[in-house]
Enzyme design. Structure first.
Site, short mmCIF file in Angstrom:
data_model
loop_
_atom_site.label_atom_id
_atom_site.label_comp_id
_atom_site.label_asym_id
_atom_site.label_seq_id
_atom_site.Cartn_x
_atom_site.Cartn_y
_atom_site.Cartn_z
N HIS A 34 -0.78 0.13 5.61
CA HIS A 34 -1.32 1.12 6.56
C HIS A 34 -0.37 2.30 6.81
CE1 HIS A 34 -4.43 -1.83 8.48
NE2 HIS A 34 -4.43 -1.87 7.15
N TYR A 85 -9.70 -10.28 9.66
CA TYR A 85 -10.12 -10.69 8.32
C TYR A 85 -10.49 -12.17 8.27
CZ TYR A 85 -8.42 -6.16 6.76
OH TYR A 85 -8.24 -4.81 6.59
N GLN A 89 0.81 -1.22 0.00
CA GLN A 89 0.00 0.00 0.00
C GLN A 89 0.84 1.27 0.00
OE1 GLN A 89 -2.59 -0.46 3.41
NE2 GLN A 89 -3.75 -2.13 2.49
#
Length: 414
Positions: free
Chosen positions: A190, A307, A126
């Site tokens: 993150h 998750y 990310q």
């Protein structure tokens, strides 16, 4: 009889006009009613059976825009765009994840070459080149501020940089990294990544907690940058008056803490209050009203689960004294990224509404907010099958949004 008949006709005519007028007014009211108090837009089963802390905290009534609007794709040629902002001349400045900025003319879709001079980014996972904002005095100083993931040997961290856009708009000059989050960590997730200016010319920056179980707990640790919203000057120094200045074992730049991965920051156009959104895990994405020194709870309290389905926390709780409740949360998730308040008069019913770019949810969420509570929710562009990364409003009242696939959309009144 001859003298009475015209008067009778006039009276009947006036009465008829009055009835027509009333009918027209009633019709407008009915149209307004049809656009309000609809069933909640979320119809899928929640991941948890957690109960909200107050009525309206999730799955609020749906609303529907009654004003006719249209969407248009300006370009499909961007490469993983992440941040978007409008230049003073109405062109758009956009960051691309791999480490470039480009300028796009929204009238014809013409796109500049890659703007050079940006420090190398670590775009694994990310990471990459993230959010950006312009100096309040951009027309005079041409300064741009941005967030990126900076590689340091085998690790990385969220960093904030600034640079001057050259006169020919081909490069950034006098680039300086003004802030580095700590500690540095070998991870791919993150980073947070939004940056905005306050009215005094200082910066708010959102920083993620880097996702892993060993780092997420540091969202509660005031001696790290993880899971924080920070408040710094344009030189990267703590702003005077920050809540943790001169506090032992606390970083002075911290403004709020207990965040997971905040990717949206915006000021309410009337109250001036700071709002943020953040990713939850599986369920529990949040919209928060940010106040100095407050603890927003992650990972101690959450409306989500892991998750893979495991519960989070020991004990598993959603409320705790001293920890703030989200103004609103989503389960299943919105995957909220960039957001903006609508301040134009072009579509009056959107005035002061909040628009949030949704990733995995693949739509733009429109939230109607009154007295710091969400009272209505609508989904825009949900038929486009796109992951929406950021959204901004132009001075002429149009909304522009970018997608992970490289598209730039314009949303405007017909």
């Amino acid at each position: 009889m001859k003298s009475i008949l015209p008067a009778t006709i006039i009276a009947l005519t006036l009465l008829s006009c009055g009835n027509n007028s009333k009918s027209s007014a009633q019709k407008t009211t009915d149209q307004e009613k049809e656009s309000q108090n609809l069933p909640p837009v979320e119809t899928e089963k929640a991941n948890t059976d957690f109960q909200p802390a107050f009525e309206g905290q999730t799955r609020i009534s749906g609303v529907k825009t009654s004003t006719a609007y249209e969407t248009k794709i300006i370009t499909k040629s961007l490469d993983e765009p992440w941040g978007i902002t409008e230049l003073p001349d109405a062109r758009l400045l956009i960051t691309e994840n791999e480490g470039y900025m480009r300028i796009i003319n929204p009238d014809n879709g013409n796109m500049s070459e890659e703007i050079q001079g940006i420090p190398e980014v670590d775009n694994r996972g990310q990471g990459g080149l993230l959010g950006l904002t312009l100096s309040p005095n951009f027309e005079e100083d041409h300064m741009i501020y941005w967030v990126f993931s900076e590689k340091v040997e085998d690790s990385n961290h969220t960093a904030v940089a600034k640079g001057k856009l050259s006169e020919d708009e081909k490069k950034l000059e006098n680039v300086k990294i003004i802030y580095r989050a700590s500690p540095t960590y070998d991870g791919k997730l993150h980073y947070g990544g939004r940056v905005i200016f306050d009215k005094k010319g200082n910066l708010f920056v959102s920083i993620g907690e880097r996702s892993d179980k060993v780092t997420r707990v540091k969202a509660q640790d005031l001696n790290t940058s993880f899971g924080k919203i920070i408040h710094i000057t344009t030189e990267g120094k703590p702003v005077d008056g920050n809540p943790f200045i001169n506090k032992d074992e606390a970083r002075p730049e911290i403004y709020s803490y207990g965040h997971r991965n905040p990717q949206g920051l915006a000021f309410h156009p009337e109250t001036g209050e700071l709002w943020s959104n953040e990713f939850g895990p599986r369920g529990g994405d949040e919209l928060n009203l940010i106040e100095a020194g407050n603890n927003y709870g992650w990972p101690v309290i959450t409306y989500g689960i892991e998750y893979r389905g495991d519960k989070i926390g020991d004990p598993v709780i959603q409320q705790k004294e001293g920890m703030e409740q989200p103004v609103y949360y989503w389960d299943p998730v919105l995957s909220p990224s960039g957001m903006t308040f609508y301040v134009s008069d072009q579509i009056p019913e959107w005035k002061n509404n909040l628009f949030i770019a949704g990733l995995s949810s693949q739509h733009i969420a429109r939230l109607v907010i009154e007295n710091n509570k969400v009272i209505g929710e609508e989904r825009l562009l949900e038929d486009e099958d796109e992951r929406f990364r950021d959204i901004t409003q132009s001075k002429n009242g149009a909304l522009f949004t970018i997608t992970d696939s490289g598209k730039l959309y314009k949303i405007s009144k017909k």
